[in-house]
Write a protein that holds these residues in place. Structure first.
Motif, PDB file in Angstrom:
ATOM      1  N   THR A 434      -1.095 -13.299 -13.557  1.00 31.39           N
ATOM      2  CA  THR A 434       0.307 -13.717 -13.549  1.00 31.39           C
ATOM      3  C   THR A 434       1.124 -12.791 -12.660  1.00 31.39           C
ATOM      4  OG1 THR A 434       0.568 -12.363 -15.510  1.00 31.39           O
ATOM      5  CG2 THR A 434       0.299 -14.719 -15.849  1.00 31.39           C
ATOM      6  N   SER A 435       2.346 -13.238 -12.317  1.00 31.41           N
ATOM      7  CA  SER A 435       3.163 -12.398 -11.452  1.00 31.41           C
ATOM      8  C   SER A 435       4.411 -11.883 -12.165  1.00 31.41           C
ATOM      9  CB  SER A 435       3.562 -13.194 -10.203  1.00 31.41           C
ATOM     10  OG  SER A 435       4.093 -14.431 -10.584  1.00 31.41           O
ATOM     11  N   LEU A 548       6.226  -6.593  -4.553  1.00 31.21           N
ATOM     12  CA  LEU A 548       6.537  -5.175  -4.468  1.00 31.21           C
ATOM     13  C   LEU A 548       7.966  -4.915  -4.941  1.00 31.21           C
ATOM     14  CD1 LEU A 548       5.277  -2.473  -3.588  1.00 31.21           C
ATOM     15  CD2 LEU A 548       6.347  -2.801  -1.357  1.00 31.21           C
ATOM     16  N   ILE A 549       8.886  -5.805  -4.539  1.00 30.38           N
ATOM     17  CA  ILE A 549      10.286  -5.670  -4.966  1.00 30.38           C
ATOM     18  C   ILE A 549      10.339  -5.694  -6.499  1.00 30.38           C
ATOM     19  CG2 ILE A 549      12.547  -6.840  -5.017  1.00 30.38           C
ATOM     20  CD1 ILE A 549      11.918  -7.786  -2.116  1.00 30.38           C
ATOM     21  N   TYR A 550       9.654  -6.674  -7.066  1.00 31.15           N
ATOM     22  CA  TYR A 550       9.644  -6.838  -8.524  1.00 31.15           C
ATOM     23  C   TYR A 550       9.103  -5.583  -9.216  1.00 31.15           C
ATOM     24  CZ  TYR A 550       8.279  -8.779 -13.080  1.00 31.15           C
ATOM     25  OH  TYR A 550       8.112  -8.999 -14.412  1.00 31.15           O
ATOM     26  N   GLN A 551       8.005  -5.075  -8.700  1.00 33.61           N
ATOM     27  CA  GLN A 551       7.374  -3.915  -9.330  1.00 33.61           C
ATOM     28  C   GLN A 551       8.221  -2.654  -9.175  1.00 33.61           C
ATOM     29  OE1 GLN A 551       5.066  -4.169 -11.346  1.00 33.61           O
ATOM     30  NE2 GLN A 551       4.275  -6.202 -10.832  1.00 33.61           N
ATOM     31  N   ASP A 588       5.971  -9.767  11.031  1.00 29.12           N
ATOM     32  CA  ASP A 588       5.724  -8.364  11.363  1.00 29.12           C
ATOM     33  C   ASP A 588       6.796  -7.471  10.727  1.00 29.12           C
ATOM     34  OD1 ASP A 588       3.536  -9.072  12.737  1.00 29.12           O
ATOM     35  OD2 ASP A 588       4.537  -9.158  14.705  1.00 29.12           O
ATOM     36  N   THR A 589       8.067  -7.921  10.814  1.00 30.53           N
ATOM     37  CA  THR A 589       9.156  -7.130  10.235  1.00 30.53           C
ATOM     38  C   THR A 589       8.978  -7.026   8.724  1.00 30.53           C
ATOM     39  OG1 THR A 589      10.462  -8.325  11.848  1.00 30.53           O
ATOM     40  CG2 THR A 589      11.654  -6.821  10.438  1.00 30.53           C
ATOM     41  N   ILE A 590       8.598  -8.157   8.104  1.00 33.98           N
ATOM     42  CA  ILE A 590       8.402  -8.136   6.641  1.00 33.98           C
ATOM     43  C   ILE A 590       7.291  -7.139   6.294  1.00 33.98           C
ATOM     44  CG2 ILE A 590       7.721  -9.500   4.601  1.00 33.98           C
ATOM     45  CD1 ILE A 590       8.884 -11.975   6.025  1.00 33.98           C
ATOM     46  N   ASN A 591       6.201  -7.216   7.054  1.00 31.04           N
ATOM     47  CA  ASN A 591       5.069  -6.312   6.776  1.00 31.04           C
ATOM     48  C   ASN A 591       5.460  -4.845   6.953  1.00 31.04           C
ATOM     49  OD1 ASN A 591       3.485  -8.449   6.200  1.00 31.04           O
ATOM     50  ND2 ASN A 591       2.329  -8.442   8.120  1.00 31.04           N
ATOM     51  N   GLU A 592       6.214  -4.594   8.042  1.00 29.40           N
ATOM     52  CA  GLU A 592       6.616  -3.201   8.311  1.00 29.40           C
ATOM     53  C   GLU A 592       7.487  -2.655   7.179  1.00 29.40           C
ATOM     54  OE1 GLU A 592       8.517  -3.303  12.146  1.00 29.40           O
ATOM     55  OE2 GLU A 592       6.627  -3.977  13.057  1.00 29.40           O
ATOM     56  N   GLN A 593       8.449  -3.515   6.764  1.00 27.48           N
ATOM     57  CA  GLN A 593       9.379  -3.074   5.725  1.00 27.48           C
ATOM     58  C   GLN A 593       8.654  -2.900   4.378  1.00 27.48           C
ATOM     59  OE1 GLN A 593      12.335  -2.037   6.531  1.00 27.48           O
ATOM     60  NE2 GLN A 593      12.755  -1.440   4.416  1.00 27.48           N
ATOM     61  N   THR A 594       7.701  -3.785   4.122  1.00 27.38           N
ATOM     62  CA  THR A 594       6.904  -3.686   2.889  1.00 27.38           C
ATOM     63  C   THR A 594       6.130  -2.371   2.903  1.00 27.38           C
ATOM     64  OG1 THR A 594       6.640  -6.069   2.876  1.00 27.38           O
ATOM     65  CG2 THR A 594       5.080  -4.848   1.529  1.00 27.38           C
ATOM     66  N   GLU A 595       5.565  -2.097   4.063  1.00 27.15           N
ATOM     67  CA  GLU A 595       4.763  -0.896   4.241  1.00 27.15           C
ATOM     68  C   GLU A 595       5.623   0.355   3.995  1.00 27.15           C
ATOM     69  OE1 GLU A 595       1.640  -1.601   4.536  1.00 27.15           O
ATOM     70  OE2 GLU A 595       1.216   0.552   4.390  1.00 27.15           O
ATOM     71  N   ARG A 596       6.852   0.305   4.550  1.00 22.91           N
ATOM     72  CA  ARG A 596       7.759   1.447   4.419  1.00 22.91           C
ATOM     73  C   ARG A 596       8.070   1.712   2.929  1.00 22.91           C
ATOM     74  NH1 ARG A 596      12.406   0.344   8.200  1.00 22.91           N
ATOM     75  NH2 ARG A 596      10.712   0.064   9.685  1.00 22.91           N
ATOM     76  N   LEU A 597       8.401   0.633   2.226  1.00 21.62           N
ATOM     77  CA  LEU A 597       8.724   0.771   0.796  1.00 21.62           C
ATOM     78  C   LEU A 597       7.489   1.249   0.018  1.00 21.62           C
ATOM     79  CD1 LEU A 597      10.672   0.332  -1.613  1.00 21.62           C
ATOM     80  CD2 LEU A 597       9.942  -2.048  -1.668  1.00 21.62           C
ATOM     81  N   ASN A 598       6.386   0.691   0.382  1.00 24.51           N
ATOM     82  CA  ASN A 598       5.127   1.046  -0.278  1.00 24.51           C
ATOM     83  C   ASN A 598       4.806   2.529  -0.080  1.00 24.51           C
ATOM     84  OD1 ASN A 598       3.081   0.195  -1.864  1.00 24.51           O
ATOM     85  ND2 ASN A 598       2.308  -1.328  -0.411  1.00 24.51           N
ATOM     86  N   ASP A 599       4.928   2.955   1.196  1.00 24.33           N
ATOM     87  CA  ASP A 599       4.611   4.351   1.519  1.00 24.33           C
ATOM     88  C   ASP A 599       5.530   5.306   0.762  1.00 24.33           C
ATOM     89  OD1 ASP A 599       2.638   3.591   3.165  1.00 24.33           O
ATOM     90  OD2 ASP A 599       3.748   3.873   5.049  1.00 24.33           O
ATOM     91  N   TYR A 600       6.812   4.875   0.715  1.00 24.01           N
ATOM     92  CA  TYR A 600       7.769   5.769   0.079  1.00 24.01           C
ATOM     93  C   TYR A 600       7.529   5.890  -1.425  1.00 24.01           C
ATOM     94  CZ  TYR A 600      11.975   8.149  -1.259  1.00 24.01           C
ATOM     95  OH  TYR A 600      12.826   9.070  -1.796  1.00 24.01           O
ATOM     96  N   THR A 601       7.242   4.756  -2.044  1.00 27.17           N
ATOM     97  CA  THR A 601       7.143   4.769  -3.513  1.00 27.17           C
ATOM     98  C   THR A 601       5.750   5.133  -4.015  1.00 27.17           C
ATOM     99  OG1 THR A 601       6.695   2.407  -3.500  1.00 27.17           O
ATOM    100  CG2 THR A 601       8.972   3.058  -3.893  1.00 27.17           C
ATOM    101  N   LEU A 617      -0.014  -4.979  -8.279  1.00 27.42           N
ATOM    102  CA  LEU A 617       0.361  -4.851  -6.872  1.00 27.42           C
ATOM    103  C   LEU A 617      -0.667  -5.471  -5.936  1.00 27.42           C
ATOM    104  CD1 LEU A 617       1.884  -1.289  -6.860  1.00 27.42           C
ATOM    105  CD2 LEU A 617       3.088  -3.436  -6.533  1.00 27.42           C
ATOM    106  N   THR A 618      -1.825  -5.820  -6.449  1.00 25.74           N
ATOM    107  CA  THR A 618      -2.855  -6.426  -5.598  1.00 25.74           C
ATOM    108  C   THR A 618      -3.310  -7.742  -6.212  1.00 25.74           C
ATOM    109  OG1 THR A 618      -4.492  -5.218  -6.805  1.00 25.74           O
ATOM    110  CG2 THR A 618      -3.794  -4.235  -4.726  1.00 25.74           C
TER     111      THR A 618
END
Ligand code: AMP
Length: 625
Positions: A434-435, A548-551, A588-601, A617-618
């Protein structure tokens, strides 16, 4: 466990129709059904004849005669009489060019890859339309004999028929007003007629030797637990009983010092001698000699024709078939001793020299020729029809599914569970989760098609798995099983493994889909493949970002006291940026921004998150209701 049966078109339960089995042969065609009293297959006969010659006569006054009514015109009007249509099915002129002159009728010579056409009384016909005339006659005969409307059929084709030839056969059925439920390989049908493969525990290797009027096929089949698999095919599409007839005509020409070329030029004379040769040949299947009388160009010839003369005339032809058997056995990678049974099919297997050669090659004392070799394929087709009618539920038969089957996952994506061209029956299972936290209901929507987004595919049905106990997102283990039965019924089961909550749905994937629609769906998937892939990737990126936003939101809420103010502020900033970019279409922008948030958190997520959140998350998620 709840079970819902849906008829996709109208939701009703229908009474079973009579399904006929059709052997659409090169020389002859016939229809069989199952006797409702004793459950045995039998061929339908109209005025004594079960066999309809696959011959059409186009009378100049526009009338079209089929079968026995057309046969005499092979002699009286060969240009307007069509035979051996099956050889032309699904073929282009280029395919049959080498043999184009051997037909008594005119095949339009266009050197293209397009479908062959013949011209009759100023009208053009393709082999699909011509075969449809034969099928229509068979359907009408069956309706007259059974006194009921016939709408459904199983049609047999040679094992080596390619997709376009199988499709052409289906289309011919459709033009004739038949819903072709299945195209079955002739050797499979012949084996079924002998009861081979009907016992699920039986594992066997079978050779099916099929010598008809104009074609020879040898097929090596493996049958395992009721599933037929073609290991190898070989043969010669220009070898058969007609060659035996021709060999006799040649022998007679030699005997009476006549030039075969002169006789061949006179088409009606040749046909009349050939028919006489065929008659003599048939008598030699149960006699050692035959009294013959021939009238050629005003001269009467009376003579005795013996089995020895006949055997010597045909020996090279029989040998040619044995050479094909050798190659088939080699290609099947089996030894002669691995082959358990030999099934004889086709009128020419009545010739004793043929039976003896086959027994000698396969080193067998016995072969299956107890049934009428002309009827055996149709009888097997009737058994297959009976299986499809659901009367032999425990039987499995190998077929393939024409379109992929799958479910909708987060972001409206098609997640294919059974890919197209998979063998049927097929059971495939996959796990989902489930999500959203505490998700109690899960919608499972089932689709058919090749496109990446479900909105472009065909929805078959949906159901709700309810009563999932409250668990964090990503925690439930939802096992989805697709079972596609031999009769084309798809059963979908969803079980939440931790709580054992389960729900099942049964649907008929192809219901109401014509072959043309199937084709169109396939075509659309090829044409849109590139764009579809882009859409899928974008949808996947968005879903990942949303997750990722949700989590992250959850993480901040649950652990605010454990995080520094700076960490919370920066996370919220990155979250807002990600929320903005997912509104756009730039993956690409979505992926980059996701990556940034992921890396930070990630560092503090690792520190704080429980496994449940980590899991979430997976992996693939199904949308919440
Ligand atoms: P099919 O294509 O299976 O219908 O086979 C027809 C072929 O079988 C034709 O060449 C017939 O001449 C041949 N045939 C039919 N009956 C006999 C028989 N009793 N002996 C030999 N050949 C036969």
């Amino acid at each position: 466990m709840a079970r819902i049966s849906i008829n996709i078109k109208d939701g009703s339960v229908k009474k079973a129709d009579t399904i006929i089995g059709i052997d659409l042969g090169t020389t002859n065609s016939l229809v069989a059904i199952i006797d409702s009293v004793n459950g045995l297959p039998y061929c339908l006969s109209k005025s004594d004849a079960t066999i309809v010659p696959s011959i059409l006569y186009f009378n100049p006054n526009g009338e079209i005669k089929v079968g026995n009514a057309a046969k005499p015109h092979l002699i009286t009007d060969p240009q307007n009489t069509i035979y051996s249509i099956k050889r032309l099915l699904g073929r282009s002129y280029t395919d049959i060019q080498a043999h184009a002159n051997s037909y008594g009728y005119r095949i339009i010579e266009d050197e293209t890859k397009a479908m062959i056409r013949v011209e009759m009384n100023g009208k053009f016909y393709n082999p699909i339309e011509l075969s449809a005339f034969i099928l229509k006659a068979l359907k009408e005969n069956a309706e007259a004999v059974l006194n009921t409307k016939i709408k459904k059929a199983v049609i047999t084709v040679p094992a080596y028929f390619n997709d376009s030839q199988r499709q052409a056969t289906r289309d011919a059925g459709k033009i004739a007003g038949l819903d072709v439920l299945r195209i079955v390989n002739e050797p499979t049908a012949a084996s079924l007629a002998y009861g081979i493969g009907l016992n699920k525990d039986e594992n066997k290797c079978i050779a099916v030797y099929d010598l008809g009027g104009g074609t020879f096929d040898i097929t090596i089949l493996r049958i395992e637990q009721g599933v037929f698999e073609v290991l190898a095919t070989n043969g010669d599409t220009y070898t058969g009983g007609d060659d035996f007839d021709r060999a006799i005509v040649m022998q007679w020409c030699q005997k009476f010092e006549l030039s075969i070329e002169t006789i061949e030029k006179n088409k009606s004379l040749y046909q009349s001698i050939r028919l006489q040769a065929e008659h003599v040949k048939k008598q030699l299947s149960s006699n050692n000699e035959v009294d013959c009388e021939l009238e050629i160009e005003g001269n009467k010839h009376q003579f005795k024709y013996t089995i020895e003369e006949f055997n010597s005339a045909i020996s090279s032809i029989v040998l040619r078939t044995i050479e094909c058997c050798k190659m088939a056995v080699r290609d099947a990678e089996v030894g002669l001793t691995d082959i358990n049974e030999i099934v004889m099919v086709g009128g020419s297997t009545r010739v004793p020299a043929v039976v003896n050669a086959v027994k000698a090659f396969f080193k067998k004392d016995q072969v299956h020729n107890e049934l009428n070799p002309d009827e055996v394929v149709a009888l097997g087709a009737a058994i297959e029809a009976d299986i499809l009618a659901g009367n032999r539920k425990d039987l499995l038969l190998l077929d393939v599914t024409p379109l992929s089957l799958g479910i909708e996952t987060a972001g409206g994506l098609m997640d294919t569970i059974i890919p197209r061209n998979s063998k049927v029956p097929q059971l495939v299972g996959r796990q989902y989760t489930t999500s959203v936290d505490g998700q109690a209901n899960l919608k499972i929507a089932i689709y058919q098609g090749e496109r990446e987004m479900v909105e472009d595919n065909r929805k078959l049905g949906e159901f709700i798995l309810s009563g999932i106990p409250a668990m964090p997102a990503g925690f439930p283990k939802i096992d989805i099983q697709f079972l596609l039965n031999a009769d084309g019924i798809l059963k979908v089961n969803a079980t939440e493994l931790r709580s054992n909550t389960s729900q099942t749905i049964s649907i008929v994937p192809q219901y109401g889909l014509t072959d043309t629609e199937v084709e169109q769906m396939l075509l659309a998937s090829f044409q849109n493949a590139e764009q579809d892939m882009q859409n899928r990737l974008l949808a996947e990126s968005r879903t990942e970002a949303e997750q990722l936003i949700y989590q992250c939101q959850k993480l901040i809420q649950a652990n605010a006291v454990l995080l520094t103010e700076m960490e919370i502020k920066e996370t919220e900033h990155l979250l807002n940026e990600l929320r903005e970019v997912i509104k756009g279409n730039n993956r690409d922008t979505i992926n980059e921004q996701t990556e940034r948030l992921n890396d930070y958190t990630r560092p503090f997520a690792e520190r704080l998150m429980d496994t449940a959140i980590g899991n979430a998350l997976t992996g693939k998620k199904l949308d919440a209701l």
